[in-house]
Design an enzyme around this catalytic site. Structure first.
Site, PDB file in Angstrom:
ATOM      1  N   GLU A   1       0.823  -1.080  -0.142  1.00  0.00           N
ATOM      2  CA  GLU A   1       0.041  -0.205  -0.100  1.00  0.00           C
ATOM      3  C   GLU A   1       0.828   1.215  -0.010  1.00  0.00           C
ATOM      4  O   GLU A   1       0.459   2.156  -0.521  1.00  0.00           O
ATOM      5  CB  GLU A   1      -0.928   0.073   1.335  1.00  0.00           C
ATOM      6  CG  GLU A   1      -1.754   1.115   1.379  1.00  0.00           C
ATOM      7  CD  GLU A   1      -2.924   1.181   0.146  1.00  0.00           C
ATOM      8  OE1 GLU A   1      -2.869   2.200  -0.785  1.00  0.00           O
ATOM      9  OE2 GLU A   1      -3.762   0.498   0.119  1.00  0.00           O
TER      10      GLU A   1
ATOM     11  N   GLY B   1      12.453  20.283   3.432  1.00  0.00           N
ATOM     12  CA  GLY B   1      12.465  18.911   3.676  1.00  0.00           C
ATOM     13  C   GLY B   1      11.543  18.111   2.663  1.00  0.00           C
ATOM     14  O   GLY B   1      11.247  16.949   2.723  1.00  0.00           O
TER      15      GLY B   1
ATOM     16  N   GLU C   1      14.651  16.040  -2.077  1.00  0.00           N
ATOM     17  CA  GLU C   1      15.828  15.674  -1.541  1.00  0.00           C
ATOM     18  C   GLU C   1      16.941  16.611  -2.087  1.00  0.00           C
ATOM     19  O   GLU C   1      16.877  17.400  -2.892  1.00  0.00           O
ATOM     20  CB  GLU C   1      16.243  14.175  -2.308  1.00  0.00           C
ATOM     21  CG  GLU C   1      15.181  13.180  -1.874  1.00  0.00           C
ATOM     22  CD  GLU C   1      15.221  12.558  -0.470  1.00  0.00           C
ATOM     23  OE1 GLU C   1      16.361  12.827   0.005  1.00  0.00           O
ATOM     24  OE2 GLU C   1      14.306  11.854   0.060  1.00  0.00           O
TER      25      GLU C   1
ATOM     26  N   LYS D   1       5.407   4.784  -9.643  1.00  0.00           N
ATOM     27  CA  LYS D   1       4.120   4.760  -9.115  1.00  0.00           C
ATOM     28  C   LYS D   1       2.991   4.354 -10.310  1.00  0.00           C
ATOM     29  O   LYS D   1       2.203   3.520  -9.901  1.00  0.00           O
ATOM     30  CB  LYS D   1       3.822   6.084  -8.556  1.00  0.00           C
ATOM     31  CG  LYS D   1       4.823   6.188  -7.200  1.00  0.00           C
ATOM     32  CD  LYS D   1       4.498   7.507  -6.565  1.00  0.00           C
ATOM     33  CE  LYS D   1       5.361   7.978  -5.378  1.00  0.00           C
ATOM     34  NZ  LYS D   1       5.152   9.187  -4.665  1.00  0.00           N
TER      35      LYS D   1
END
Length: 436
Positions: free
Chosen positions: A129, A187, A190, A205
Site C-alpha cells: 500500500e 524537507g 531531496e 508509481k
C-alpha cells in the site's frame, strides 16, 4: 494471546513511523485482532546512528538475512529502498515462505513480475500500500473496493515534491529554481531531486497503479515521461488566462476502439487542467488520484503522500491485513496482480489531446499565418490564440496557441517543421491539456 512476529528492514524515517504507530496503537490492535504484533528484529545499516524512536539494542542487526532466517518472524517489512539489495531480501523471504510488506515503488516497478510470480508459487502474500501515494489508500481501493468495477481512466498527482514546487510557482510567480530550493529547505525535496523533477518517481508509481487498474504490465521505460524543469512562470500566467491550472500528472487511460485490442496509454508529464476540476485544487505536497470507472463514475482519493506517519500508517495497515490472513490461515485472500497482461500499451505517437504551444517569434507580418498554415498541413486545428505586444524593437514576441485535440505524432512533426522557420527564435515549448 497469539503472537505474529515481524521483522523490519530499514529503520529510517518510515521505519521509525511504523514502530511508533505499532507501539501507540498496540492495545487497540490486540483488541481488534485477538493477537499481538511483535517486532522481533530490525535490520539497519548504522546501529550507532541516533533514532527518533528508542528501541531495544538486542533486536537490532546489521545483517538483513537475520530477519529471513528467524523462524519466529512471519512477515518481513522491506523499507531499505533501492532495487538490488531489496530484491535479494524480498526473494529470500518469499522462498522461506514468509509474507512481505514493502513500500518500495522502484523495486516493484523493476522486479514486481518476478516477486509476484514467486509469491504465487510459495503461497504467500505481498502487500505494498505504501509504494504509491504514501498514506492515501489507492492500492487497497483498486485491489478491493473497486474489484467489481471497470476502470476507464486514472489521473493522479502522485509526487508531493513536484506538486509543492508547481503550487509555489502558481501562487507566488517564482521561477522553478527558487521554488525547488524552498522545497529542499523545508524537507519536501531531496538534496538530489532528479527522480522527482524528471517525472521518474511518478512513472514508477504509475506502473504499479496501471497494473492494478487495468491489468497492464508496465516498466518505467514504457511510460511517456517528461519532467517539470522546463516550465516557466509565464506558462502559469498564460494558463490562468485560458482557465487552466498546471500540474504534473500521471495518466493511464483505456483507448480501446470497437473491435480492436484492449489498450491503454500511460504517461507522466506537466499538464494543464481546467481550474475548476478536482485535481486543480490539490496544493502543496499533497497527493490525489481521480479514478473514472463504469459503475461508480468519477471518484477521488486525497491525502499526504509521504512522511513518517502517513507512509508508516499505510505500512501498518498492510501488517494488520497480513496478520488477519495468518491468524485465519487464508493467504491469497486478496489476489496478486494478474500473471499475464490483460491490455497492451498504446504507442506514444498515438496519444490524442489538446496542446498549449508557446512560440518565440520575430515581430514581423505574416508570422501567425505561417504557423497556422504549418499546423493545418499536419491536421492540427487552432482553438485559441494569444499574442502580447513587444515594446522593445527587435526582441522576440511571445505567441501562444491552444489547439484542439490532435495526435502526438502529428503535433511533434508540425513543431519540428515550424521550428526550422527563420521567424522562430527559440524552440517551441508544448504543454498537454487534459480534462482530469
Amino acid at each position: 494471546m497469539r503472537e505474529v512476529g515481524i521483522g523490519i528492514a530499514g529503520f529510517g524515517v518510515v521505519g521509525g513511523g511504523v514502530l511508533s504507530i505499532l507501539r501507540r496503537h498496540a492495545g487497540e490492535l490486540e483488541e481488534r485482532l485477538g493477537a499481538r504484533i511483535v517486532v522481533r528484529r530490525i535490520g539497519l545499516r548504522h546501529p550507532e546512528k541516533e533514532r527518533p524512536v528508542d528501541v531495544d539494542p538486542a533486536i537490532l542487526t546489521t545483517r538483513l538475512m537475520d530477519l529471513v532466517e528467524d523462524p519466529e518472524i512471519a512477515v518481513v517489512v522491506e523499507l531499505i529502498g533501492g532495487v538490488n539489495q531489496a530484491f535479494e531480501l524480498v526473494k529470500a523471504a518469499l522462498e522461506r515462505g514468509k509474507h512481505v510488506v514493502t513500500a518500495n515503488k522502484a523495486l516493484l516497478a523493476a522486479r514486481g513480475e518476478e516477486i509476484f510470480r514467486l509469491a504465487r508459487q510459495k503461497g504467500v502474500d505481498v502487500y505494498y500500500e505504501a509504494a504509491a501515494c504514501g498514506g492515501v489508500p489507492i492500492i487497497r481501493t483498486l485491489r478491493e473496493a473497486l474489484a467489481s468495477d471497470r476502470i476507464t481512466a486514472l489521473h493522479g498527482i502522485v509526487n508531493g515534491t513536484t506538486n509543492f514546487i508547481l503550487s509555489a510557482m502558481a501562487e507566488r510567480g517564482e521561477p522553478i529554481e527558487v521554488a525547488l530550493a524552498e522545497a529542499q529547505r523545508l524537507g519536501y525535496a531531496e538534496a538530489d531531486p532528479t527522480l522527482d523533477v524528471s517525472g521518474g518517481d511518478a512513472a514508477q508509481k504509475l506502473c504499479i497503479l496501471a497494473q492494478l487498474a487495468f491489468g497492464a504490465r508496465l516498466r518505467p521505460q514504457d511510460v511517456l515521461t517528461e519532467g517539470i524543469m522546463g516550465l516557466k512562470p509565464e506558462d502559469f500566467r498564460w494558463g490562468k488566462e485560458f482557465g487552466y491550472a498546471l500540474k504534473l500528472l500521471a495518466i493511464a487511460r483505456r483507448t480501446t476502439t470497437d473491435g480492436g485490442p484492449d489498450r491503454i496509454e500511460a504517461r507522466v508529464h506537466p499538464a494543464f487542467i481546467p481550474a475548476g476540476s478536482l485535481l486543480a485544487g490539490v496544493r502543496g505536497a499533497m497527493n490525489a488520484v481521480v479514478l473514472h470507472s463504469e459503475a461508480l463514475g468519477p471518484s477521488m482519493l486525497y491525502g499526504q503522500g509521504a512522511g513518517a506517519m502517513p507512509t508508516g500508517s499505510a505500512v501498518v495497515s498492510d501488517i494488520i491485513d497480513l496478520t488477519r490472513n495468518i491468524l485465519s490461515g487464508s493467504p491469497g485472500r486478496v489476489p496478486l496482480p494478474p500473471e499475464h497482461p490483460l491490455v497492451e500499451v498504446q504507442g506514444h505517437d498515438e496519444v490524442r489531446c489538446a496542446y498549449y504551444l508557446n512560440f518565440s517569434v520575430k515581430d514581423a507580418p505574416g508570422v501567425l499565418a505561417r504557423i497556422a498554415s504549418r499546423l493545418a498541413d499536419h491536421h492540427i486545428s487552432i482553438a485559441a490564440v494569444q499574442q502580447r505586444e513587444q515594446n522593445d524593437q527587435g526582441k522576440p514576441v511571445p505567441l501562444v496557441i491552444v489547439t484542439h485535440a490532435a495526435r502526438e505524432k502529428d503535433l511533434r512533426t508540425a513543431i519540428a517543421d515550424i521550428d526550422h522557420d527563420s521567424t522562430i527564435l527559440a524552440p517551441t515549448r508544448l504543454i498537454r491539456i487534459e480534462v482530469a
